[in-house]
Design a protein around this motif. Structure first.
Motif, PDB file in Angstrom:
ATOM      1  N   ILE A 311      43.188  -4.161  39.655  1.00  0.00           N
ATOM      2  CA  ILE A 311      43.955  -3.263  38.796  1.00  0.00           C
ATOM      3  C   ILE A 311      43.472  -1.830  39.019  1.00  0.00           C
ATOM      4  N   TYR A 312      44.170  -0.872  38.449  1.00  0.00           N
ATOM      5  CA  TYR A 312      43.741   0.516  38.614  1.00  0.00           C
ATOM      6  C   TYR A 312      42.412   0.744  37.881  1.00  0.00           C
ATOM      7  N   PRO A 313      41.607   1.696  38.382  1.00  0.00           N
ATOM      8  CA  PRO A 313      40.338   1.994  37.705  1.00  0.00           C
ATOM      9  C   PRO A 313      40.565   2.515  36.278  1.00  0.00           C
ATOM     10  N   LYS A 314      39.503   2.406  35.477  1.00  0.00           N
ATOM     11  CA  LYS A 314      39.587   2.741  34.041  1.00  0.00           C
ATOM     12  C   LYS A 314      40.209   4.101  33.750  1.00  0.00           C
ATOM     13  N   GLU A 315      39.764   5.137  34.492  1.00  0.00           N
ATOM     14  CA  GLU A 315      40.220   6.498  34.176  1.00  0.00           C
ATOM     15  C   GLU A 315      41.731   6.622  34.424  1.00  0.00           C
ATOM     16  N   GLN A 316      42.184   6.046  35.544  1.00  0.00           N
ATOM     17  CA  GLN A 316      43.624   6.125  35.837  1.00  0.00           C
ATOM     18  C   GLN A 316      44.433   5.338  34.809  1.00  0.00           C
TER      19      GLN A 316
END
Ligand code: SF4
Length: 341
Positions: A311-316
């Motif tokens: 999945i996309y990283p936390k910040e994104q």
């Protein structure tokens, strides 16, 4: 988009004893589609496919008409209690589609003709849970709309749920042939959802599906017919112009739907994710895909059934989440966001 005309249609012999089966059979002859018989809709032979690509594209052009024999419905959490088995697969060729990993190498479109058995079974499930409401999902393994002109399965299901005090129906589509469903007595018991995305995502990845403005036009017709409505935005991609394009999408949706909705719409937001297995399948069928499939750019999340997804990283994720919350609130002040994943 023109109506779907398959390259071949394969029938279980007994399917012709049912009005829907007979109707599809005659329709296929009228259209000059090659027809033949198969022993079972689960063991289909006669679809060409020497390579993974050929198997996929020929599968997507094959209609299989059969009888649903297992009448135990699968559960369908969190969006519904049960899947309503009507159709599997779909004519679309979305590169990221999760059905590409679950439906095997030849994802032929299968239609069940014994709708009376299926709906009687649904009634038993409803009776068992009364006075609780039981929700059925009609698109867990398909996009059922493209074959609706042949099958009429959605129409019958919507009418059935219209008569059920304790049953509700929902399904989602990317397609636009909604006219046959506009005058159905739905009684507000069916939630009609559209899956939408930014124009460039549709163009790049959602082959053989209608453009965004066509989907929006169809959703306006459905809203005017008084259906409760929902929108799935997904898969959401994080790419250079994502903010601009998703704002355009939401604004044009809000503008067109203005004054047409009888109840506030519900949004479901799904960011792009993939598993190792899905990536392998996608690369076999779409070797030149531009999907972002680089594991290095993602966060690995362990899954419930032993397989993990990227999945996309936390910040994104956080950035996309607050963006959509804000923009949806601006465009549709009364709407609900059911989830963001
Ligand atoms: S329209 Fe939906 S079901 Fe069909 S290929 Fe695309 S994502 Fe899959």
């Amino acid at each position: 988009m023109d109506m779907f005309v398959p390259r071949r249609a394969l029938f279980e012999r007994d399917a012709l004893y049912y009005p829907i089966g007979k109707h599809i059979y005659h329709k296929m002859h009228e259209l000059g589609v090659e027809t033949s018989f198969v022993g079972s809709h689960n063991r289909v032979t006669g679809i060409p496919g020497k390579t993974a690509q050929e198997a996929y594209f020929e599968g997507k052009r094959t209609l299989v008409v059969g009888i649903r024999r297992t009448l135990d419905f699968q559960t369908c959490k969190p969006s519904a209690h049960y899947q309503l088995p009507l159709v599997t697969s779909c004519i679309g060729e979305c590169e990221y589609c999760y059905l590409n990993t679950t439906l095997g190498k030849k994802p032929y479109i299968r239609v069940y003709v014994n709708i009376d058995d299926i709906l009687s079974r649904a009634k038993e499930y409803i009776n068992n849970r009364k006075p609780e409401t039981t929700i059925f999902e009609g698109s867990a393994t398909s996009d059922p709309l493209p074959v609706e002109p042949y099958s009429g399965l959605l129409k019958e299901s919507i009418e059935f749920f219209g008569r059920e005090e304790f049953g509700r129906f929902r399904f989602v589509t990317k397609f636009t042939n909604v006219d046959s469903l506009l005058n159905v007595e739905h009684k507000g018991h069916t939630t009609f959802r559209f899956s939408i995305n930014s124009e460039s995502v549709i163009r790049k990845f959602e082959h053989r599906t209608p453009a965004l403005d066509e989907r929006i036009n169809a959703s306006v017709k459905v809203a005017s017919a008084g259906y409760p409505m929902g929108f799935i935005i997904g898969p959401i991609f994080y790419y250079p112009e994502w903010r601009k394009e998703y704002v355009q999408m939401l604004e044009s949706l809000a503008q067109q739907l203005s004054g047409k909705l009888s109840t506030p719409p519900a949004f479901e937001l799904i960011t792009h994710r993939f598993t190792k297995k899905a990536k392998k399948n996608i690369l076999e069928v779409f070797p030149k895909t531009q999907l972002p499939l680089d594991e290095e750019e993602r966060r690995f999340k362990y899954g419930q059934f032993g397989y993990g997804k990227y999945i996309y990283p936390k910040e994104q994720m956080a950035e996309m989440k607050s963006f959509f919350q804000e923009k949806i609130r601006e465009s549709f002040p009364d709407s609900k966001i059911l989830y963001f994943v």
